[in-house]
Every structure is written in structure tokens, then in C-alpha cells.
Design a protein around this motif. Sequence first.
Motif, PDB file in Angstrom:
ATOM      1  N   ILE A 189       0.839  -1.199   0.000  1.00  0.00           N
ATOM      2  CA  ILE A 189       0.000   0.000   0.000  1.00  0.00           C
ATOM      3  C   ILE A 189       0.871   1.244   0.000  1.00  0.00           C
ATOM      4  O   ILE A 189       1.970   1.261   0.570  1.00  0.00           O
ATOM      5  CB  ILE A 189      -0.950  -0.013   1.227  1.00  0.00           C
ATOM      6  N   ALA A 190       0.393   2.292  -0.677  1.00  0.00           N
ATOM      7  CA  ALA A 190       1.123   3.560  -0.761  1.00  0.00           C
ATOM      8  C   ALA A 190       0.188   4.718  -0.434  1.00  0.00           C
ATOM      9  O   ALA A 190      -1.037   4.608  -0.569  1.00  0.00           O
ATOM     10  CB  ALA A 190       1.719   3.741  -2.156  1.00  0.00           C
ATOM     11  N   ASP A 191       0.771   5.833  -0.019  1.00  0.00           N
ATOM     12  CA  ASP A 191       0.031   7.075   0.225  1.00  0.00           C
ATOM     13  C   ASP A 191      -0.157   7.803  -1.095  1.00  0.00           C
ATOM     14  O   ASP A 191       0.816   8.165  -1.755  1.00  0.00           O
ATOM     15  CB  ASP A 191       0.825   7.948   1.211  1.00  0.00           C
ATOM     16  N   ASP A 339     -10.930   3.246   1.693  1.00  0.00           N
ATOM     17  CA  ASP A 339     -10.717   3.335   3.124  1.00  0.00           C
ATOM     18  C   ASP A 339     -10.350   1.941   3.614  1.00  0.00           C
ATOM     19  O   ASP A 339     -10.405   0.966   2.855  1.00  0.00           O
ATOM     20  CB  ASP A 339     -11.939   3.883   3.845  1.00  0.00           C
ATOM     21  N   ALA A 340      -9.984   1.833   4.882  1.00  0.00           N
ATOM     22  CA  ALA A 340      -9.395   0.592   5.379  1.00  0.00           C
ATOM     23  C   ALA A 340     -10.290  -0.620   5.158  1.00  0.00           C
ATOM     24  O   ALA A 340      -9.811  -1.690   4.748  1.00  0.00           O
ATOM     25  CB  ALA A 340      -9.062   0.742   6.860  1.00  0.00           C
ATOM     26  N   ASP A 341     -11.593  -0.495   5.407  1.00  0.00           N
ATOM     27  CA  ASP A 341     -12.477  -1.651   5.258  1.00  0.00           C
ATOM     28  C   ASP A 341     -12.555  -2.123   3.816  1.00  0.00           C
ATOM     29  O   ASP A 341     -12.576  -3.327   3.535  1.00  0.00           O
ATOM     30  CB  ASP A 341     -13.865  -1.342   5.813  1.00  0.00           C
ATOM     31  N   LYS A 342     -12.579  -1.185   2.870  1.00  0.00           N
ATOM     32  CA  LYS A 342     -12.616  -1.546   1.458  1.00  0.00           C
ATOM     33  C   LYS A 342     -11.299  -2.182   1.026  1.00  0.00           C
ATOM     34  O   LYS A 342     -11.285  -3.127   0.219  1.00  0.00           O
ATOM     35  CB  LYS A 342     -12.913  -0.307   0.606  1.00  0.00           C
ATOM     36  N   ILE A 343     -10.198  -1.682   1.545  1.00  0.00           N
ATOM     37  CA  ILE A 343      -8.893  -2.272   1.238  1.00  0.00           C
ATOM     38  C   ILE A 343      -8.847  -3.721   1.703  1.00  0.00           C
ATOM     39  O   ILE A 343      -8.385  -4.612   0.976  1.00  0.00           O
ATOM     40  CB  ILE A 343      -7.773  -1.432   1.886  1.00  0.00           C
ATOM     41  N   VAL A 344      -9.332  -3.967   2.908  1.00  0.00           N
ATOM     42  CA  VAL A 344      -9.367  -5.342   3.435  1.00  0.00           C
ATOM     43  C   VAL A 344     -10.205  -6.235   2.528  1.00  0.00           C
ATOM     44  O   VAL A 344      -9.797  -7.352   2.160  1.00  0.00           O
ATOM     45  CB  VAL A 344      -9.919  -5.358   4.876  1.00  0.00           C
ATOM     46  N   GLU A 345     -11.377  -5.759   2.145  1.00  0.00           N
ATOM     47  CA  GLU A 345     -12.292  -6.539   1.299  1.00  0.00           C
ATOM     48  C   GLU A 345     -11.651  -6.880  -0.046  1.00  0.00           C
ATOM     49  O   GLU A 345     -11.685  -8.040  -0.495  1.00  0.00           O
ATOM     50  CB  GLU A 345     -13.574  -5.743   1.095  1.00  0.00           C
TER      51      GLU A 345
END
Length: 430
Positions: A189-191, A339-345
Motif C-alpha cells: 500500500i502507498a500514500d 478506506d481501510a475496510d474496502k482495502i481489506v475486502e
Amino acid sequence: MVDIATRVYNHKWKIDPIVRSLIDTDFYKLLMCQSVFRNRRDTNVTFSLINRTKSVRLADLVDEGELREQLDHVRGLSLARGESTWLRGNTFYGKRQMFRPDFMEFLEGLRLPPYHLEKNDGQYELTFEGRWPEVMLWEIPALAILMELRSRAELKDMGRFELQVLYARAMTRLWEKIGLLNGLQGLRIADFGTRRRHSYLWQDWAVQAMIEGLGDRFAGTSNCAIAMRRDIEAIGTNAHELPMVYAALARDDAELRRAPYDVLADWHEEHDGNLRIILPDTYGTDGFLQHAPDWLAGWTGIRIDSGDPVRGAETAIRWWRERGEDPREKLVIFSDGLDADKIVELHRQFHGRVKVSFGWGTLLTNDFRGLVPGNGLAPFSLVCKAVAANGRPTVKLSDNPAKATGPADEIERYRRVFGVEKQASQPVHV
């Protein structure tokens, strides 16, 4: 570590310019600028501010005098000696001397050109016009300035302790997101959050939190100034700007259809490896891949920046298979409204099927939702786009029609030329 709350409190003493360096910009802008400098340097381009979130009336929130002061400060910036040395001598994506000497000489002598600013019905009309390699470098600082001035306007009446509590809560929120991501095996992951950040200091803090919280799973930052300061990788490739301008310059429909591939042919000559990333959605991903030349299937990967990300990734996987490529060896970069939840999914759905990577933007560097009364610090969708090239309007269709830009008649022409049928519209929050 910087005491952000105290520095914000002290903004009323005017000690902090918002953009403090010409390389306080995204890496992809410099890569694209070099390509433009080489191939289309005499093209005259107009960039314009577009606020997609009309409910945020920027001209009512942000003082015009302060905005002009910050814009004028940027016009006085030039490349510092250490910055030039970093760009000339650093290794980017494993390549030494990424930037050619002639381009570096141009960049070292550059001062950003004039701007035009007006107010209209609660919004700012901010435009930049001139030679493409010069005006294109206004995009990121202009956005960063307006986003931070809006943040400062919302915070200006808060006391020192109130600000301390606000930033403590925001830090806790981000650290909890990083903790959620920490459990993902093989995460990369990158900013990508420069353009709509809460502030420079906050983006720098977020990057430091990612370094500490994720270690080598944090690939780097799109922001060149922060990459240099924190000694991490500068991340980025290309953006919609290139095909939009190339398409506007097309003399007929046949040239228009070829324009997105002409962009990548020029890019192919200049870059290799992880810089060969396809951004297919400018005029619709389905049509782009259907008509793509065979050599593009050999590129490293694809960035998905609009529409349904799952559908986009599945389309790319299917395309690679049809072209005889192994999707497990290909890189898919998700970068739209994450966002974090979408990244996890998304990571759980595609890890192992492709090489998955994420460009985390606004909700990394500007998630203050609900932390002040009235939700006045909630992020909003502000862009600065190329709107004309040599007097001809530009068009972007996207895989989400809510992101389309350009005159209505030209949008319809582009939809016909590129075979884009009815699309499902999705809300654009950031």
C-alpha cells in the motif's frame, strides 16, 4: 515529532506556507511532465478548478486574500539545490537518472505561470493557462492550498487544548485503521493523498504512522517532498491528463480513437518495469481493453480508478487471460475512494489471483469526519483538470459517469467514438 495542534494554533501568526517546496507535489506529475516536455511541450493547455461537492461553498469559507497570498507564494518557489540533487541522482523504481538532463534544466529554471481567480456563486473559479509542461504543475499545489485553507477556516476559532484533543482523536482513528490493515498477508500500500489532504503536516504524520505501523508493507508516498524527507520510495506513474489532452488534439474521429494508445506508445519508449501501468478508464475500460494493441498486454499492470473496483479487476483478469498472460504475474492497483475496510475486502478477494496494491488517498490524509460540530472537516471532491488544449475542449468519461467532465455535446461524441454505452453512476465522495 511535530506538535501539529500547536502549529495549527500558530497558523494565525502566518508562520506556515501551505506549499513550501516545488516538489511538494505528486511523483506522477513530474514523470508526466517529462513525457510532455519531450513530446508535446508547445501545446497550450488550460487547467481549471472543479468542485464536485457544490454544498461546500469554498468562496464563502476561504478568504480571497489568503488564497492569493498562498498562490503567490507558490509562484515564487523554485527547485532547491538539494531537491535537484535528489531528483537527478536518486534511484526511482530501480532506475538511476529517471529524469533526463534537459528536463532537469527546464525544471531548475521553472517558475509557475500566472493564475486567474474569480468568485462566482459561492465558488472560486481558478484557472491556469500556458505551455503544458508549465501549467500542469499547478494542479497539485492549487488543490492542496484550497483544501488546507478550508481546514484552517474550520479550525481558526478553536483553542489550543481543543485542537490537541481533535488531533489526538484523528490520530487514534488513523492508527486503528492501520491496525486493521496490519493483519493482511502480502499487503502492499502507498500514500496517494497529497491532492486532498487535510494539511501538509498531517500528511507527513500519516506517512510516518504508516512507516511505523506497516513496515515494508508500506510501499511509499506519491509526495516527492515527503519521500525525500523521510527517505522512502516516491510512487506514481501517469494519470488521465495525458489521454485527455492527446484526445483533444485529435483532428478526426480516427485520431481520437487512437489517442489513448498514442499516449502509452510515447510512455513505452521512455519507461519500463513498474512504470508501465495502464490507466484504462479515461474513455471506458471495456472499450479500451477490447481495442488495445497486443503489446499492452505485456505491461506490468493496471490501475483501477473509477467504477466498480471488483468488476474492473475481473475485467482485467479476463483480458490478460485472453491475451495469453498469467494474471498472477500482473499488478492491479486500486486507487478510487479507498478506506481501510474496502482495502481489506479487495485484498481478500484478489490476493493470490493477481499482485494486489493500493493507492490510499483522501481517507488516509483527510479523515476528520464527525470530529468537529457540523462535520465541517469532512473531505469533499475537489479536482483541477485540463479543460482545453490548443483551444479545443477536453473530455473525460470515466467508468463512473458522475466523474465525467467536458461539454455535453463533446461527451456524447466521445461516447459514440469509444463505444461507451449506459454506465452505472456511483456517488463521488472524495
